[in-house]
Design an enzyme around this catalytic site. Sequence first.
Site, PDB file in Angstrom:
ATOM      1  N   LYS A  40      29.648  12.958  10.290  1.00 19.59           N
ATOM      2  CA  LYS A  40      31.004  13.324  10.680  1.00 19.59           C
ATOM      3  C   LYS A  40      31.117  14.824  10.880  1.00 19.59           C
ATOM      4  O   LYS A  40      31.979  15.298  11.599  1.00 19.59           O
ATOM      5  CB  LYS A  40      31.978  12.881   9.573  1.00 19.59           C
ATOM      6  CG  LYS A  40      32.202  11.388   9.554  1.00 19.59           C
ATOM      7  CD  LYS A  40      33.189  10.972   8.486  1.00 19.59           C
ATOM      8  CE  LYS A  40      32.508  10.773   7.142  1.00 19.59           C
ATOM      9  NZ  LYS A  40      33.344  10.058   6.166  1.00 19.59           N
ATOM     10  N   LYS A  70      24.538  20.566   1.942  1.00 22.57           N
ATOM     11  CA  LYS A  70      25.907  21.032   2.221  1.00 22.57           C
ATOM     12  C   LYS A  70      26.111  22.462   1.769  1.00 22.57           C
ATOM     13  O   LYS A  70      26.806  23.231   2.431  1.00 22.57           O
ATOM     14  CB  LYS A  70      26.936  20.114   1.543  1.00 22.57           C
ATOM     15  CG  LYS A  70      27.086  18.780   2.245  1.00 22.57           C
ATOM     16  CD  LYS A  70      28.288  18.025   1.707  1.00 22.57           C
ATOM     17  CE  LYS A  70      28.371  16.636   2.268  1.00 22.57           C
ATOM     18  NZ  LYS A  70      29.388  15.806   1.623  1.00 22.57           N
ATOM     19  N   LYS A  77      20.669  12.703  10.370  1.00 21.93           N
ATOM     20  CA  LYS A  77      21.621  11.600  10.199  1.00 21.93           C
ATOM     21  C   LYS A  77      22.827  11.769  11.129  1.00 21.93           C
ATOM     22  O   LYS A  77      23.290  12.886  11.338  1.00 21.93           O
ATOM     23  CB  LYS A  77      22.082  11.642   8.741  1.00 21.93           C
ATOM     24  CG  LYS A  77      22.833  10.450   8.257  1.00 21.93           C
ATOM     25  CD  LYS A  77      23.262  10.654   6.819  1.00 21.93           C
ATOM     26  CE  LYS A  77      24.178  11.856   6.664  1.00 21.93           C
ATOM     27  NZ  LYS A  77      24.878  11.944   5.392  1.00 21.93           N
TER      28      LYS A  77
HETATM   29  P1  TYM Z   1      30.905   9.197   3.503  1.00 22.64           P
HETATM   30  O1  TYM Z   1      32.383   9.341   3.606  1.00 22.64           O
HETATM   31  O2  TYM Z   1      30.059  10.300   4.008  1.00 22.64           O
HETATM   32  O3  TYM Z   1      30.446   7.877   4.234  1.00 22.64           O
HETATM   33  C1  TYM Z   1      31.044   6.614   3.963  1.00 22.64           C
HETATM   34  C2  TYM Z   1      29.955   5.551   3.913  1.00 22.64           C
HETATM   35  O4  TYM Z   1      29.264   5.514   5.177  1.00 22.64           O
HETATM   36  C3  TYM Z   1      27.869   5.623   4.968  1.00 22.64           C
HETATM   37  N1  TYM Z   1      27.296   6.395   6.088  1.00 22.64           N
HETATM   38  C4  TYM Z   1      26.269   5.995   6.844  1.00 22.64           C
HETATM   39  N2  TYM Z   1      25.544   4.855   6.847  1.00 22.64           N
HETATM   40  C5  TYM Z   1      24.558   4.759   7.770  1.00 22.64           C
HETATM   41  N3  TYM Z   1      24.263   5.725   8.674  1.00 22.64           N
HETATM   42  C6  TYM Z   1      24.962   6.873   8.712  1.00 22.64           C
HETATM   43  N4  TYM Z   1      24.671   7.818   9.617  1.00 22.64           N
HETATM   44  C7  TYM Z   1      26.026   7.048   7.773  1.00 22.64           C
HETATM   45  N5  TYM Z   1      26.920   8.043   7.529  1.00 22.64           N
HETATM   46  C8  TYM Z   1      27.691   7.627   6.502  1.00 22.64           C
HETATM   47  C9  TYM Z   1      27.721   6.367   3.654  1.00 22.64           C
HETATM   48  O5  TYM Z   1      26.471   6.105   3.056  1.00 22.64           O
HETATM   49  C10 TYM Z   1      28.887   5.836   2.858  1.00 22.64           C
HETATM   50  O6  TYM Z   1      28.531   4.629   2.215  1.00 22.64           O
HETATM   51  N6  TYM Z   1      29.845  10.222  -1.291  1.00 22.64           N
HETATM   52  C11 TYM Z   1      30.403   9.231  -0.395  1.00 22.64           C
HETATM   53  C12 TYM Z   1      31.837   8.874  -0.718  1.00 22.64           C
HETATM   54  C13 TYM Z   1      32.077   8.394  -2.122  1.00 22.64           C
HETATM   55  C14 TYM Z   1      31.673   7.141  -2.658  1.00 22.64           C
HETATM   56  C15 TYM Z   1      32.165   7.130  -3.982  1.00 22.64           C
HETATM   57  C16 TYM Z   1      30.959   6.070  -2.135  1.00 22.64           C
HETATM   58  C17 TYM Z   1      32.748   9.058  -3.100  1.00 22.64           C
HETATM   59  N7  TYM Z   1      32.798   8.300  -4.208  1.00 22.64           N
HETATM   60  C18 TYM Z   1      31.933   6.045  -4.818  1.00 22.64           C
HETATM   61  C19 TYM Z   1      30.737   4.980  -2.997  1.00 22.64           C
HETATM   62  C20 TYM Z   1      31.224   4.965  -4.302  1.00 22.64           C
HETATM   63  C21 TYM Z   1      30.380   9.787   1.011  1.00 22.64           C
HETATM   64  O7  TYM Z   1      30.359  10.978   1.225  1.00 22.64           O
HETATM   65  O8  TYM Z   1      30.511   8.855   1.998  1.00 22.64           O
END
Ligand code: TYM
Length: 330
Positions: free
Chosen positions: A199, A116, A196
Amino acid sequence: MTVNGKRKVFSGVQPTGNMHIGTYLGAFRNWVKLQHEYEAIYCVVDLHALTVPVDPAELHRNRIEAVKVLLAVGIDPDKSLVYMQSQVPQHAELAWILGTMTPTGVLNRMTQFKEKSARAGANLGLYSYPVLMAADILLHRADLVPVGDDQRQHLEMTRDVAERFNNRYGEVFPLPEALIPETAARVMSLTDPRAKMSKSDPNPRSAILMLDTADDIRKKIKGAVTDSEPTVAHDWDAKPGISNLLELMSAATGRPVDALVGEYAATGYGVFKEAVAEAVIELAAPIKARYGGLDDKEVAVLLEKGADDARSSAERHQAEVRAAVGLDGV
Ligand code: TYM
């Protein structure tokens, strides 16, 4: 940590818009399942979304949209606590304390920070993002954290920080475990199957959004990048595009990848892609329908109650942390 005999599950999603099918298959689907067995807490992590430049009006809209998507996929507010991270200030307080015991060498190795910051430029928030994430999880004393494969490293860091804290101050935090699905833990981009599905990808054809129309889904899957050798086979090195579609279809239908390979090995890519598209359409249709029936005002009421409940539980837990480190009272 058990409450009323139930273990705790916690997870979060950033309100960055364009919620896609990878988020659903990698994470939300397990969130929904786990709310029946665990004390479930799910958070829209809006403070995390500030780590890359974002228009305030857009962020504001995306926060509500994210909650609506959670309700549409089947998160039941009678079973799960759903709230907005920024409404519970204890997240930031715990992040500060955990930051004081997180070596910068560890943060320097975080893959997501490297990726990022290369794209959007580095800032302190982006650098300490994993510390805030550790605080999210540990604040609630979560046992289990359902996430996609891309969060594995952050979860490992969370456990390390928790252990370091416990060694220094006594057993305060349970060590949380990641729950990562077997298929579709890392759904790849349709336009570049080595990256990947994300978003933040500017190419709208790279991702299937949960609110896409059936027609959009058909077009995107038909146009998905594959290779020129026409056998359907699961091989991430030689056939990443087809392997991605196989995993998508397997996750959408519940059929094992091997069975799908058996059925489509000789049909050619056209027939196979049509079948993948129909499976994904069937998966997304009820979500889209439920989303359409949700009312913003009801969601706002639900979030107010969620914030109240989350704050009182967070405050109880934070009092324990303050006492442990010597910050209680005067
Ligand atoms: P985020 O918002 O990017 O994504 C939310 C969840 O979706 C999963 N995910 C995917 N799984 C499979 N294939 C993909 N292409 C894909 N894109 C996204 C992510 O692994 C995630 O589980 N850092 C985290 C948010 C966060 C969080 C937390 C999660 C902040 N604090 C505490 C768990 C616990 C994130 O950016 O997710």
